[in-house]
Design an enzyme around this catalytic site. Structure first.
Site, PDB file in Angstrom:
ATOM      1  N   GLU A  69      -2.354  -6.955   7.855  1.00  0.00           N
ATOM      2  CA  GLU A  69      -1.001  -6.811   8.388  1.00  0.00           C
ATOM      3  C   GLU A  69      -0.821  -7.651   9.649  1.00  0.00           C
ATOM      4  O   GLU A  69      -1.789  -8.012  10.326  1.00  0.00           O
ATOM      5  CB  GLU A  69      -0.713  -5.328   8.679  1.00  0.00           C
ATOM      6  N   HIS A 129       0.828  -1.208   0.000  1.00  0.00           N
ATOM      7  CA  HIS A 129       0.000   0.000   0.000  1.00  0.00           C
ATOM      8  C   HIS A 129       0.861   1.257   0.000  1.00  0.00           C
ATOM      9  O   HIS A 129       2.016   1.245   0.410  1.00  0.00           O
ATOM     10  CB  HIS A 129      -0.966   0.006   1.186  1.00  0.00           C
TER      11      HIS A 129
END
Length: 189
Positions: free
Chosen positions: A80, A9
Site C-alpha cells: 500500500e 483485500h
C-alpha cells in the site's frame, strides 16, 4: 491481449473505520475473511499465468482464501501507499491538522507521494504485460487505484477517480488495442 484482475483485500479493523493503513500489518476481520472467500468462485475457473500479491498479510490472506495462494508470488511493489506520519489516522483527522489536504495531491510527510506509488505500479504493469496472459494482483485500495490509472496511461494522481471497496474484483484489459477498465469494484455474489 491479456487481462489483469485486481483483488482488493478483505476488510480489516482499520479499513472499516477509515484509518490509513500501509505498513501496519493488520489481519482480516471475520467479515474480511468472508469477503475474501466470496472471491474464490469468480477466480477458480480462470487460468492465470501470473498471480501476484502484496507482502502484507491482509493481501496474502485474501489471496489464500480466494484460492490462489499456492500459485502467488509476493511483490513488494504491490504494498500500500506509504502514509508516513499519517499511518493509522483518518482523512478527517489529517484535515483538522492540515486543512485542504489531499493524499493524491500532497502525499504524506515521511511517506510517499503519488509519483512514488506510480513508479511501483509501472513495474507491476510491465511484468503483467510481459506475461502475455491473464494475471491477478492482490493488494490495497490506494495502490490498486494508482495501478488502474497507470494501466490507462493516466497520471498516478488520477487514481483519485476510482473508488474501490474492500473484498472486490476489478478487471483491466483492452478494447481494440486500447487499455480499458473492463469492470470495477465488483462484489462477488
Amino acid at each position: 491481449m491479456n487481462q489483469l484482475l485486481l483483488a482488493r483485500h478483505g476488510e480489516t479493523e482499520w479499513s472499516a473505520s477509515g484509518r490509513h493503513t500501509s505498513r501496519t500489518d493488520l489481519p482480516l476481520t471475520d467479515n474480511g475473511r468472508r469477503l475474501a472467500r466470496r472471491l474464490a468462485p469468480r477466480l477458480s475457473d480462470r487460468g492465470f499465468a501470473l498471480v501476484l500479491t502484496s507482502p502484507l498479510r491482509r493481501a496474502v490472506e485474501t489471496c489464500e482464501l480466494a484460492g490462489l495462494g499456492d500459485t502467488a508470488a509476493v511483490r513488494d511493489e504491490l504494498r500500500e501507499w506509504d502514509y508516513g506520519d499519517y499511518e493509522g489516522i483518518t482523512t478527517a483527522e489529517i484535515q483538522r491538522r492540515r486543512p485542504g489536504w489531499s493524499l493524491w495531491r500532497d502525499g504524506c510527510p515521511n511517506g510517499e507521494i503519488a509519483a512514488d506509488v506510480g513508479a511501483r505500479a509501472d513495474r507491476v504493469i510491465a511484468e503483467v504485460r510481459a506475461a502475455r496472459a491473464d494475471a491477478a494482483a492482490f493488494g490495497h485500495g490506494h495502490m490498486l487505484r494508482v495501478l488502474a490509472a497507470r494501466w490507462l496511461g493516466l497520471a498516478p494522481e488520477d487514481g483519485a477517480l476510482f473508488a474501490l471497496a474492500t473484498g472486490t474484483l476489478s478487471t483491466l484489459g483492452y478494447e481494440h488495442g486500447t487499455a480499458v477498465i473492463v469492470s470495477w469494484s465488483e462484489l462477488p455474489s
